[in-house]
Design a protein around this motif. Structure first.
Motif, PDB file in Angstrom:
ATOM      1  N   PHE A 132       0.846  -1.197   0.000  1.00 57.54           N
ATOM      2  CA  PHE A 132       0.000   0.000   0.000  1.00 57.54           C
ATOM      3  C   PHE A 132       0.880   1.245   0.000  1.00 57.54           C
ATOM      4  CE2 PHE A 132      -2.450  -3.146   2.658  1.00 57.54           C
ATOM      5  CZ  PHE A 132      -3.435  -3.414   1.711  1.00 57.54           C
ATOM      6  N   GLY A 133       0.511   2.249  -0.788  1.00 54.27           N
ATOM      7  CA  GLY A 133       1.288   3.481  -0.818  1.00 54.27           C
ATOM      8  C   GLY A 133       0.396   4.713  -0.857  1.00 54.27           C
ATOM      9  N   SER A 134       0.714   5.687  -0.021  1.00 55.61           N
ATOM     10  CA  SER A 134      -0.078   6.922   0.009  1.00 55.61           C
ATOM     11  C   SER A 134       0.837   8.090   0.332  1.00 55.61           C
ATOM     12  CB  SER A 134      -1.170   6.819   1.096  1.00 55.61           C
ATOM     13  OG  SER A 134      -1.784   8.082   1.301  1.00 55.61           O
ATOM     14  N   PRO A 135       0.546   9.279  -0.211  1.00 52.01           N
ATOM     15  CA  PRO A 135       1.250  10.453   0.302  1.00 52.01           C
ATOM     16  C   PRO A 135       0.749  10.740   1.718  1.00 52.01           C
ATOM     17  CG  PRO A 135      -0.489  11.124  -1.228  1.00 52.01           C
ATOM     18  CD  PRO A 135      -0.446   9.617  -1.239  1.00 52.01           C
ATOM     19  N   THR A 136       1.517  11.453   2.499  1.00 47.86           N
ATOM     20  CA  THR A 136       1.013  11.925   3.794  1.00 47.86           C
ATOM     21  C   THR A 136       0.414  13.311   3.584  1.00 47.86           C
ATOM     22  OG1 THR A 136       2.531  10.625   5.143  1.00 47.86           O
ATOM     23  CG2 THR A 136       1.659  12.635   6.136  1.00 47.86           C
ATOM     24  N   TYR A 137      -0.884  13.387   3.814  1.00 45.45           N
ATOM     25  CA  TYR A 137      -1.607  14.660   3.734  1.00 45.45           C
ATOM     26  C   TYR A 137      -2.184  14.941   5.124  1.00 45.45           C
ATOM     27  CZ  TYR A 137      -1.841  14.439  -1.487  1.00 45.45           C
ATOM     28  OH  TYR A 137      -1.561  14.395  -2.834  1.00 45.45           O
ATOM     29  N   MET A 138      -1.853  16.082   5.660  1.00 45.41           N
ATOM     30  CA  MET A 138      -2.328  16.478   6.988  1.00 45.41           C
ATOM     31  C   MET A 138      -2.091  15.365   8.019  1.00 45.41           C
ATOM     32  SD  MET A 138      -2.990  19.469   6.277  1.00 45.41           S
ATOM     33  CE  MET A 138      -3.576  20.064   7.843  1.00 45.41           C
ATOM     34  N   GLY A 139      -0.900  14.796   7.937  1.00 40.11           N
ATOM     35  CA  GLY A 139      -0.482  13.815   8.935  1.00 40.11           C
ATOM     36  C   GLY A 139      -1.149  12.452   8.823  1.00 40.11           C
TER      37      GLY A 139
END
Ligand SMILES: Cc1cc2nc3c(=O)[nH]c(=O)nc-3n(C[C@H](O)[C@H](O)[C@H](O)COP(=O)(O)O)c2cc1C
Length: 196
Positions: A61-68
């Motif tokens: 799984f991969g995601s940017p960190t947005y608002m922590g």
């Protein structure tokens, strides 16, 4: 053949670049086939390449960190996966995760924990990164350091927020991404061989 899928979201291309390098590292392992899948294509339980995930031996799984935290597009995919959860569809697959953010730390740990918990919800076997932190002594070279931010449960990379994805993350973070991909591919391959 061992099958690995990478499901990721990327709003501005930086996490996509990390995903491509994770895939490159994984594809370097003989006998491992990798599918790169956008979380944007898995926003509800009915549509999208769910079959590819069902057939995979491991899912990264991969995601940017947005608002922590992980991005809303990634979360929507995670919630849509609850239909798979009901049937235990991902139980005993290998799971792993990565995130990318603007700051060196940037609360990436929280995102990695979300990814790990998603895998746990599905009964997957979590593969950590566990690489030695490359920047933790007076002799460390920041520019060349692998696993610079020192995350252990997954991969954490940094994209400078004023640069496009063809310039950031830097070479060291992209090499780290390949190393992470290779590790998860090797773990998944071993897991599949052990089941035979
Ligand atoms: C809505 C939003 C929230 C963000 N929040 C964080 C954050 O909490 N921590 C951080 O270090 N960077 C944060 N950033 C910076 C992104 O993590 C960074 O630009 C990342 O490379 C974006 O990845 P992407 O190009 O794949 O979307 C944020 C960016 C956006 C657009």
């Amino acid at each position: 053949m061992t099958k690995l899928a990478i499901v990721y979201h990327s709003g501005y291309g930086h996490t996509a670049k990390v995903a491509e390098h994770v895939a490159k590292g994984a594809r370097g392992v003989t006998g491992v086939e990798v599918d790169l899948i956008k979380a944007d294509d898995l926003q509800n339980a009915e549509d999208g390449p769910w079959d590819t995930l069902a057939a995979a031996d491991g899912i990264i799984f991969g995601s940017p960190t947005y608002m922590g935290a992980s991005s809303s597009v990634f979360r929507k995919f995670a919630e849509a996966s609850s239909k798979v959860w009901m049937n235990g569809g991902w139980r005993d697959k290998i799971g792993a995760g990565f995130t990318n953010s603007g700051s060196l730390a940037g609360d990436k740990l929280n995102t990695l924990q979300e990814l790990m918990i998603l895998a746990g919800q599905h009964g997957m076997i979590w593969a950590n990164y566990g690489a030695f932190p490359g920047y933790n002594t007076s002799k460390s070279d920041f520019g060349a350091a692998w696993n610079r931010a020192g995350h252990m449960i997954g991969l954490g990379t940094q994209s400078l927020t004023d640069l496009p994805a063809d310039q950031t993350p830097d070479k060291a973070d992209l090499s780290t991404s390949e190393d992470f991909g290779q590790r998860v591919a090797e773990i998944t391959k071993r897991w599949v061989a052990g089941k035979a």
